[in-house]
Design an enzyme around this catalytic site. Structure first.
Site, short mmCIF file in Angstrom:
data_model
loop_
_atom_site.label_atom_id
_atom_site.label_comp_id
_atom_site.label_asym_id
_atom_site.label_seq_id
_atom_site.Cartn_x
_atom_site.Cartn_y
_atom_site.Cartn_z
N ASP A 179 41.42 -81.27 9.28
CA ASP A 179 40.88 -82.24 8.33
C ASP A 179 41.67 -83.54 8.40
O ASP A 179 42.88 -83.55 8.17
CB ASP A 179 40.99 -81.63 6.93
CG ASP A 179 40.43 -82.50 5.82
OD1 ASP A 179 39.79 -83.52 6.11
OD2 ASP A 179 40.63 -82.12 4.65
N GLY A 180 40.96 -84.64 8.73
CA GLY A 180 41.57 -85.96 8.70
C GLY A 180 41.48 -86.66 10.04
O GLY A 180 42.00 -86.17 11.04
N GLY A 181 40.81 -87.80 10.07
CA GLY A 181 40.72 -88.57 11.30
C GLY A 181 39.92 -87.91 12.40
O GLY A 181 40.09 -88.23 13.58
N ASP B 294 36.61 -82.56 -1.68
CA ASP B 294 38.02 -82.91 -1.83
C ASP B 294 38.36 -83.22 -3.29
O ASP B 294 37.96 -84.26 -3.81
CB ASP B 294 38.34 -84.15 -0.99
CG ASP B 294 38.39 -83.84 0.50
OD1 ASP B 294 39.12 -82.92 0.88
OD2 ASP B 294 37.68 -84.52 1.27
N MET C 1 43.57 -80.59 -3.63
CA MET C 1 44.82 -81.34 -3.46
C MET C 1 45.37 -81.59 -4.86
O MET C 1 45.40 -82.73 -5.36
CB MET C 1 44.54 -82.65 -2.70
CG MET C 1 44.27 -82.40 -1.22
SD MET C 1 43.43 -83.77 -0.43
CE MET C 1 41.73 -83.33 -0.83
N MET D 197 46.12 -80.13 7.96
CA MET D 197 45.86 -81.54 7.69
C MET D 197 46.31 -82.36 8.89
O MET D 197 47.46 -82.24 9.35
CB MET D 197 46.62 -82.01 6.45
CG MET D 197 46.11 -81.47 5.13
SD MET D 197 44.34 -81.71 4.84
CE MET D 197 44.18 -83.50 4.93
N GLY E 169 45.01 -87.40 0.73
CA GLY E 169 44.89 -88.37 -0.36
C GLY E 169 43.83 -89.43 -0.14
O GLY E 169 43.30 -89.97 -1.09
N PHE E 170 43.53 -89.69 1.13
CA PHE E 170 42.60 -90.78 1.43
C PHE E 170 41.76 -90.45 2.66
O PHE E 170 42.26 -89.81 3.60
CB PHE E 170 43.38 -92.08 1.71
CG PHE E 170 44.27 -92.47 0.57
CD1 PHE E 170 43.78 -93.20 -0.51
CD2 PHE E 170 45.61 -92.06 0.55
CE1 PHE E 170 44.61 -93.54 -1.57
CE2 PHE E 170 46.44 -92.39 -0.51
CZ PHE E 170 45.94 -93.13 -1.57
N HIS F 165 32.29 -80.04 2.61
CA HIS F 165 33.70 -80.06 2.21
C HIS F 165 33.87 -80.95 0.98
O HIS F 165 33.41 -82.10 0.97
CB HIS F 165 34.52 -80.60 3.39
CG HIS F 165 36.00 -80.58 3.23
ND1 HIS F 165 36.76 -79.47 3.47
CD2 HIS F 165 36.86 -81.56 2.86
CE1 HIS F 165 38.05 -79.76 3.28
NE2 HIS F 165 38.13 -81.02 2.90
N MET G 187 41.23 -84.21 -5.91
CA MET G 187 42.58 -84.82 -5.95
C MET G 187 42.95 -85.11 -7.39
O MET G 187 42.11 -85.59 -8.16
CB MET G 187 42.57 -86.14 -5.17
CG MET G 187 42.13 -86.00 -3.73
SD MET G 187 42.17 -87.62 -2.93
CE MET G 187 41.43 -87.19 -1.34
N GLY H 5 34.82 -87.04 7.34
CA GLY H 5 34.33 -87.86 6.25
C GLY H 5 33.77 -89.17 6.74
O GLY H 5 32.56 -89.32 6.94
N SER H 6 34.64 -90.13 6.99
CA SER H 6 34.17 -91.48 7.32
C SER H 6 33.40 -91.52 8.64
O SER H 6 32.44 -92.29 8.76
CB SER H 6 35.34 -92.46 7.34
OG SER H 6 36.43 -91.94 8.05
N SER I 40 32.88 -84.23 4.77
CA SER I 40 33.58 -84.42 3.49
C SER I 40 32.84 -85.45 2.66
O SER I 40 32.73 -86.61 3.05
CB SER I 40 35.00 -84.90 3.73
OG SER I 40 35.54 -85.36 2.51
N HIS J 98 38.54 -78.10 -1.19
CA HIS J 98 39.92 -78.40 -0.80
C HIS J 98 40.63 -79.00 -2.00
O HIS J 98 40.35 -80.14 -2.39
CB HIS J 98 39.86 -79.39 0.39
CG HIS J 98 41.19 -79.86 0.87
ND1 HIS J 98 41.33 -80.96 1.69
CD2 HIS J 98 42.44 -79.38 0.67
CE1 HIS J 98 42.62 -81.14 1.96
NE2 HIS J 98 43.32 -80.21 1.35
N GLY K 234 39.54 -91.96 5.97
CA GLY K 234 39.62 -93.11 6.88
C GLY K 234 40.97 -93.37 7.50
O GLY K 234 41.22 -94.46 8.01
C1 DX5 Z 1 41.93 -86.35 2.94
C2 DX5 Z 1 40.80 -85.39 2.72
C3 DX5 Z 1 39.82 -85.38 3.82
C4 DX5 Z 1 39.10 -86.69 4.00
C5 DX5 Z 1 38.82 -86.85 5.46
O1 DX5 Z 1 42.90 -86.17 1.96
O2 DX5 Z 1 41.30 -84.06 2.59
O3 DX5 Z 1 38.88 -84.31 3.69
O4 DX5 Z 1 37.91 -86.77 3.28
O5 DX5 Z 1 38.35 -88.13 5.68
P1 DX5 Z 1 38.26 -88.75 7.15
O6 DX5 Z 1 37.38 -87.85 7.97
O7 DX5 Z 1 37.68 -90.10 6.90
O8 DX5 Z 1 39.67 -88.79 7.69
ZN ZN Z 2 39.80 -82.34 2.71
#
Ligand code: DX5
Ligand code: ZN
Length: 214
Positions: free
Chosen positions: A173-175, A33, A66, A135, A140-141, A31, A35, A195-196, A6, A64, A143
């Site tokens: 997606d996420g964590g 994102d 949002m 998800m 939204g964020f 990916h 928002m 992502g992170s 991401s 994606h 990390g």
């Molecule tokens: C969150 C996004 C994710 C985000 C994942 O709303 O949809 O794609 O970038 O970030 P990490 O991998 O850091 O959880």
């Molecule tokens: Zn995403």
């Protein structure tokens, strides 16, 4: 394993450099994102940025959205070079119509579920989907910590897919990181967004390779 880094976690002042890194990596998709500050409590980037990214890579873009009213942007998402368009079930009153319109525009159609939305909400559309994105954090964020219930939810989604004869891929997606990714891989996930854990790694190319090898 298909890995979709991401770019929300990329360095936006050096986005071209980070895309070049992804081009050299084993990541299969990228990916993106989007928002809007309405569907989620944050604002990221929009179509001009995605178009610029598309000009720098041959990798499929997994977009994606949002945002509220994603059906109003299908043409713009297609025109900026997306291969897959992810819309949230919670944002679509007429989800069947939106899915058909995404496919008619020439993209793969994916539907995303928030952590609290049960997979049964997709029972009557699953056969039409190319992918379902679960998800594993509240969107939204970047990390945030992985929500453990996602592992059991992947199993329920797999049952729904098999019962319907759908060919939908399962994306999470996420964590997603070195600790959670192996659990997801064993649970039958097809695509992981990260992502992170990729962009903050000391060696992002190595971090991606390790995820792809799962
Ligand atoms: C969150 C996004 C994710 C985000 C994942 O709303 O949809 O794609 O970038 O970030 P990490 O991998 O850091 O959880
Ligand atoms: Zn995403």
């Amino acid at each position: 394993m298909i890995i979709a880094p991401s770019i929300l976690a990329a360095d936006f002042a050096n986005l071209g450099r980070d895309i070049e890194m992804l081009n050299r990596s084993e990541a299969q998709w990228i990916h993106c994102d989007v928002m809007d500050g309405v569907f989620v409590p944050n604002i990221s980037f929009g179509f001009p940025v995605i178009k610029s990214v598309a000009g720098l890579t041959d990798k499929p873009l997994d977009v994606h959205l949002m945002i509220v009213n994603p059906q109003n942007y299908i043409g713009q998402v297609r025109d900026c070079g997306a291969a897959l368009m992810n819309v949230h079930q919670e944002a679509c009153t007429h989800l069947h119509r939106t899915v058909q319109a995404i496919k008619a525009a020439g993209m793969k159609a994916a539907v995303t579920l928030n952590p609290s939305t049960p997979v049964i909400m997709l029972e009557d559309i699953i056969a039409d989907l190319d992918m379902v994105l679960l998800m594993s954090v509240n969107p939204g964020f970047g990390g945030q910590a992985f929500i453990e219930n996602t592992v059991a939810k992947v199993g329920r989604l797999r049952q729904l897919i098999e019962a319907s004869g759908s060919k939908a891929l399962i994306e999470v997606d996420g964590g997603v990181n070195a600790q959670t990714a192996p659990i997801l891989a064993r649970g039958g996930v097809d695509v992981m967004v990260s992502g992170s854990a990729v962009f903050n790694a000391p060696d992002p190319l190595k971090a991606i390779a390790e995820l792809v090898a799962l």
